[in-house]
Design a protein around this motif. Structure first.
Motif, PDB file in Angstrom:
ATOM      1  N   SER A 162       0.847  -1.193   0.000  1.00  0.00           N
ATOM      2  CA  SER A 162       0.000   0.000   0.000  1.00  0.00           C
ATOM      3  C   SER A 162       0.883   1.243   0.000  1.00  0.00           C
ATOM      4  O   SER A 162       1.842   1.333   0.770  1.00  0.00           O
ATOM      5  N   LEU A 163       0.573   2.180  -0.870  1.00  0.00           N
ATOM      6  CA  LEU A 163       1.324   3.433  -0.920  1.00  0.00           C
ATOM      7  C   LEU A 163       0.657   4.513  -0.070  1.00  0.00           C
ATOM      8  O   LEU A 163       0.933   5.713  -0.232  1.00  0.00           O
ATOM      9  N   LYS A 164      -0.177   4.092   0.863  1.00  0.00           N
ATOM     10  CA  LYS A 164      -0.978   5.011   1.669  1.00  0.00           C
ATOM     11  C   LYS A 164      -0.125   6.084   2.349  1.00  0.00           C
ATOM     12  O   LYS A 164      -0.515   7.253   2.415  1.00  0.00           O
ATOM     13  N   TYR A 165       1.023   5.679   2.878  1.00  0.00           N
ATOM     14  CA  TYR A 165       1.841   6.623   3.643  1.00  0.00           C
ATOM     15  C   TYR A 165       3.040   7.145   2.848  1.00  0.00           C
ATOM     16  O   TYR A 165       4.018   7.615   3.426  1.00  0.00           O
ATOM     17  N   LYS A 166       2.969   7.076   1.534  1.00  0.00           N
ATOM     18  CA  LYS A 166       4.138   7.417   0.718  1.00  0.00           C
ATOM     19  C   LYS A 166       4.622   8.852   0.953  1.00  0.00           C
ATOM     20  O   LYS A 166       5.820   9.079   1.188  1.00  0.00           O
ATOM     21  N   ASP A 167       3.734   9.828   0.900  1.00  0.00           N
ATOM     22  CA  ASP A 167       4.141  11.226   1.080  1.00  0.00           C
ATOM     23  C   ASP A 167       4.619  11.475   2.501  1.00  0.00           C
ATOM     24  O   ASP A 167       5.625  12.160   2.728  1.00  0.00           O
ATOM     25  N   GLU A 168       3.885  10.913   3.470  1.00  0.00           N
ATOM     26  CA  GLU A 168       4.272  11.092   4.872  1.00  0.00           C
ATOM     27  C   GLU A 168       5.634  10.444   5.144  1.00  0.00           C
ATOM     28  O   GLU A 168       6.451  10.980   5.895  1.00  0.00           O
ATOM     29  N   LEU A 169       5.864   9.299   4.509  1.00  0.00           N
ATOM     30  CA  LEU A 169       7.130   8.611   4.728  1.00  0.00           C
ATOM     31  C   LEU A 169       8.290   9.413   4.142  1.00  0.00           C
ATOM     32  O   LEU A 169       9.349   9.520   4.753  1.00  0.00           O
ATOM     33  N   LEU A 170       8.107   9.989   2.963  1.00  0.00           N
ATOM     34  CA  LEU A 170       9.164  10.799   2.360  1.00  0.00           C
ATOM     35  C   LEU A 170       9.535  11.957   3.297  1.00  0.00           C
ATOM     36  O   LEU A 170      10.724  12.232   3.515  1.00  0.00           O
ATOM     37  N   HIS A 171       8.524  12.603   3.851  1.00  0.00           N
ATOM     38  CA  HIS A 171       8.779  13.697   4.789  1.00  0.00           C
ATOM     39  C   HIS A 171       9.534  13.194   6.011  1.00  0.00           C
ATOM     40  O   HIS A 171      10.467  13.848   6.511  1.00  0.00           O
ATOM     41  N   ALA A 172       9.169  12.006   6.506  1.00  0.00           N
ATOM     42  CA  ALA A 172       9.833  11.434   7.683  1.00  0.00           C
ATOM     43  C   ALA A 172      11.284  11.057   7.377  1.00  0.00           C
ATOM     44  O   ALA A 172      12.169  11.231   8.222  1.00  0.00           O
ATOM     45  N   LEU A 173      11.536  10.552   6.171  1.00  0.00           N
ATOM     46  CA  LEU A 173      12.907  10.208   5.788  1.00  0.00           C
ATOM     47  C   LEU A 173      13.796  11.451   5.813  1.00  0.00           C
ATOM     48  O   LEU A 173      14.928  11.419   6.317  1.00  0.00           O
ATOM     49  N   VAL A 174      13.274  12.543   5.270  1.00  0.00           N
ATOM     50  CA  VAL A 174      14.028  13.796   5.273  1.00  0.00           C
ATOM     51  C   VAL A 174      14.309  14.228   6.704  1.00  0.00           C
ATOM     52  O   VAL A 174      15.435  14.621   7.046  1.00  0.00           O
ATOM     53  N   LYS A 175      13.301  14.099   7.551  1.00  0.00           N
ATOM     54  CA  LYS A 175      13.469  14.526   8.934  1.00  0.00           C
ATOM     55  C   LYS A 175      14.447  13.625   9.678  1.00  0.00           C
ATOM     56  O   LYS A 175      15.250  14.099  10.494  1.00  0.00           O
ATOM     57  N   GLU A 176      14.408  12.313   9.387  1.00  0.00           N
ATOM     58  CA  GLU A 176      15.353  11.423  10.070  1.00  0.00           C
ATOM     59  C   GLU A 176      16.790  11.715   9.646  1.00  0.00           C
ATOM     60  O   GLU A 176      17.710  11.647  10.465  1.00  0.00           O
ATOM     61  N   ILE A 177      17.004  12.007   8.376  1.00  0.00           N
ATOM     62  CA  ILE A 177      18.354  12.368   7.918  1.00  0.00           C
ATOM     63  C   ILE A 177      18.878  13.546   8.755  1.00  0.00           C
ATOM     64  O   ILE A 177      20.047  13.554   9.173  1.00  0.00           O
ATOM     65  N   LYS A 178      17.999  14.503   9.042  1.00  0.00           N
ATOM     66  CA  LYS A 178      18.402  15.657   9.855  1.00  0.00           C
ATOM     67  C   LYS A 178      18.633  15.258  11.309  1.00  0.00           C
ATOM     68  O   LYS A 178      19.603  15.703  11.934  1.00  0.00           O
ATOM     69  N   LEU A 179      17.757  14.402  11.848  1.00  0.00           N
ATOM     70  CA  LEU A 179      17.909  13.955  13.237  1.00  0.00           C
ATOM     71  C   LEU A 179      19.199  13.155  13.435  1.00  0.00           C
ATOM     72  O   LEU A 179      19.813  13.199  14.502  1.00  0.00           O
ATOM     73  N   GLN A 180      19.620  12.437  12.394  1.00  0.00           N
ATOM     74  CA  GLN A 180      20.771  11.551  12.490  1.00  0.00           C
ATOM     75  C   GLN A 180      22.057  12.177  11.938  1.00  0.00           C
ATOM     76  O   GLN A 180      23.038  11.474  11.693  1.00  0.00           O
ATOM     77  N   LYS A 181      22.079  13.492  11.776  1.00  0.00           N
ATOM     78  CA  LYS A 181      23.193  14.141  11.076  1.00  0.00           C
ATOM     79  C   LYS A 181      24.542  13.937  11.769  1.00  0.00           C
ATOM     80  O   LYS A 181      25.591  14.019  11.123  1.00  0.00           O
ATOM     81  N   SER A 182      24.535  13.654  13.079  1.00  0.00           N
ATOM     82  CA  SER A 182      25.797  13.498  13.808  1.00  0.00           C
ATOM     83  C   SER A 182      26.251  12.054  13.921  1.00  0.00           C
ATOM     84  O   SER A 182      27.352  11.796  14.437  1.00  0.00           O
ATOM     85  N   TYR A 183      25.454  11.111  13.439  1.00  0.00           N
ATOM     86  CA  TYR A 183      25.738   9.695  13.682  1.00  0.00           C
ATOM     87  C   TYR A 183      27.084   9.264  13.107  1.00  0.00           C
ATOM     88  O   TYR A 183      27.807   8.465  13.715  1.00  0.00           O
ATOM     89  N   LEU A 184      27.435   9.759  11.936  1.00  0.00           N
ATOM     90  CA  LEU A 184      28.662   9.330  11.257  1.00  0.00           C
ATOM     91  C   LEU A 184      29.891  10.131  11.684  1.00  0.00           C
ATOM     92  O   LEU A 184      30.981   9.931  11.140  1.00  0.00           O
ATOM     93  N   ASP A 185      29.695  11.034  12.640  1.00  0.00           N
ATOM     94  CA  ASP A 185      30.816  11.771  13.239  1.00  0.00           C
ATOM     95  C   ASP A 185      31.654  12.481  12.173  1.00  0.00           C
ATOM     96  O   ASP A 185      32.890  12.449  12.181  1.00  0.00           O
ATOM     97  N   ASN A 186      30.954  13.133  11.230  1.00  0.00           N
ATOM     98  CA  ASN A 186      31.590  13.968  10.200  1.00  0.00           C
ATOM     99  C   ASN A 186      32.458  13.208   9.203  1.00  0.00           C
ATOM    100  O   ASN A 186      33.268  13.817   8.494  1.00  0.00           O
ATOM    101  N   GLU A 187      32.318  11.895   9.139  1.00  0.00           N
ATOM    102  CA  GLU A 187      33.088  11.141   8.143  1.00  0.00           C
ATOM    103  C   GLU A 187      32.530  11.427   6.740  1.00  0.00           C
ATOM    104  O   GLU A 187      31.334  11.647   6.563  1.00  0.00           O
ATOM    105  N   THR A 188      33.418  11.419   5.768  1.00  0.00           N
ATOM    106  CA  THR A 188      32.999  11.666   4.388  1.00  0.00           C
ATOM    107  C   THR A 188      32.128  10.518   3.886  1.00  0.00           C
ATOM    108  O   THR A 188      32.482   9.347   4.039  1.00  0.00           O
ATOM    109  N   VAL A 189      31.006  10.846   3.284  1.00  0.00           N
ATOM    110  CA  VAL A 189      30.088   9.849   2.741  1.00  0.00           C
ATOM    111  C   VAL A 189      30.533   9.499   1.320  1.00  0.00           C
ATOM    112  O   VAL A 189      30.600  10.369   0.447  1.00  0.00           O
ATOM    113  N   GLU A 190      30.847   8.234   1.122  1.00  0.00           N
ATOM    114  CA  GLU A 190      31.316   7.790  -0.188  1.00  0.00           C
ATOM    115  C   GLU A 190      30.280   6.980  -0.945  1.00  0.00           C
ATOM    116  O   GLU A 190      30.446   6.755  -2.148  1.00  0.00           O
TER     117      GLU A 190
END
Length: 373
Positions: free
Chosen positions: A25-53
């Motif tokens: 079901s794609l019921k939550y597709k738009d809401e999930l996209l918004h949540a993914l963006v927000k989680e990326i922001k919430l988790q911004k320190s997890y990789l301790d500034n390592e370069t993303v390859e």
């Protein structure tokens, strides 16, 4: 260096063998996209500034997303992290999603690698698996992506299921070579609990899988790939020289990675973290500013066994010197445990590195377990 994985938990229909987290079901597709963006922001320190390859869109079926949504997620990552200028950005895709319009749209994004879920070039096999595409889509999608200028492509194939004769298996491989696909991920069909396939077998509506068939077809796979110049760089992965999956190689080499989305896992060398496998609860938690995740701190024994499990599966092998750097552990207990595998011809040693032999690759999981501390 580090990697980021984004889990897109949507599929058009449920493959009978799949136990990954997804919803039809794609019921939550738009809401999930918004949540993914927000989680990326919430988790911004997890990789301790390592370069993303590497950035990897997995699922589910990430190709159900529009190109603009994929660009939004990539742009959010690049705003918050230092991303390498030659970062590998992979999108898993089903062949039927890769029509002309989608491929042209994706060409305008930063995606530079496709992982195409072909599984088989025989329609009866695809129907048996309950795949959404047909063989004509598979071949057309590869050519369409290549014509658009994408060269970094991998295809998934499955072997070891009742419908797949050795003749058909060889024809599947021949088609891969004909299409000049530089990377192959190939897996033996496994029966996971709670899947439709498991239910069919339990009710005797389907034949069980045959271990002997899987072993023989895996041997055919290894031989064919070697004959066509592919490196067998991990048990299930083969590539032309220089076409390794950087993202998956990071997993096997202990590189940090951040997982975004429901059911996604993360690893920072000290601990593992995994998100709840429920779309609605994931969205609700993220929207309230809380990570819906559990964490496990890794012991020295955990880290040693993880290294054993991942390294022995690769062409680079298990470096005994690394045991001391991981946990100041002596290699002596491991070498004693390995004795039986040397005797059986399943493991060989060169300098201070252990490698699986071709026969040993048939028993990789059992061997790794037998070497654990």
């Amino acid at each position: 260096m580090a990697g980021i994985y984004i889990h897109i938990p949507f599929c058009k229909q449920a493959c009978h063998y799949c136990d990954f987290h997804f919803s039809t079901s794609l019921k939550y597709k738009d809401e999930l996209l918004h949540a993914l963006v927000k989680e990326i922001k919430l988790q911004k320190s997890y990789l301790d500034n390592e370069t993303v390859e590497t950035i990897y869109f997995g699922g589910g079926t990430p190709s159900v997303l529009e190109a603009d949504a994929i660009s939004l997620l990539i742009n959010t990552i690049t705003e918050l992290h230092t991303v390498s200028s030659d970062a590998e950005i992979t999108l898993e895709a089903n062949p039927d999603d890769l029509d002309d319009a989608k491929v042209k749209a994706l060409r305008r994004t930063d995606v530079n690698r496709f992982s195409i879920g072909i599984q088989s070039f025989f329609d009866e096999d695809l129907l048996w698996m309950n795949r959404a595409h047909r063989s004509r889509h598979a071949e057309a999608s590869v050519k369409r992506v290549q014509d658009a200028g994408f060269e970094n492509i991998t295809a998934d194939l499955i072997y070891g299921y009742p419908l797949l004769t050795d003749t058909k298996w060889k024809q599947n491989l021949d088609k891969i070579f004909e299409l000049s696909i530089p990377h192959i991920s190939s897996y033996s069909m496994t029966v996971e609990p709670q899947t439709a396939l498991a239910a069919f077998i339990n009710k005797k509506k389907q034949q069980p899988m045959n271990d002997q068939q899987s072993a023989e077809q895996f041997t055919v796979l290894m031989d064919a790939m070697a004959d066509h110049g592919f490196d067998h760089y991990e048990i299930s992965n083969f590539c032309k020289p220089g076409h390794y999956s950087k993202h998956n190689s990071n997993y096997w080499q202990g590189v940090k990675y951040l997982g975004i989305g429901p059911s996604a896992h993360s690893y920072n060398s000290e601990a593992r973290q995994w998100n709840i496998a429920n779309n609605a609860k994931y969205i609700q938690s993220i929207e309230s500013g809380k990570l819906p995740a559990e964490t496990e701190t890794l012991t020295e024994e955990n880290r040693l066994n993880e290294y054993i499990m991942t390294s022995i599966r690769t062409m680079w092998g298990l470096d005994l010197d690394k045991l001391n750097s991981i946990a100041k552990a002596s290699a002596s207990p491991l070498l004693i445990a390995a004795g039986q595998y040397f005797d059986s011809g399943w493991i060989k040693q060169q300098d201070n590195v252990l490698y699986l032999t071709p026969t040993g690759k048939l028993y990789a999981d059992n061997i790794a377990a037998g070497l654990f501390f």
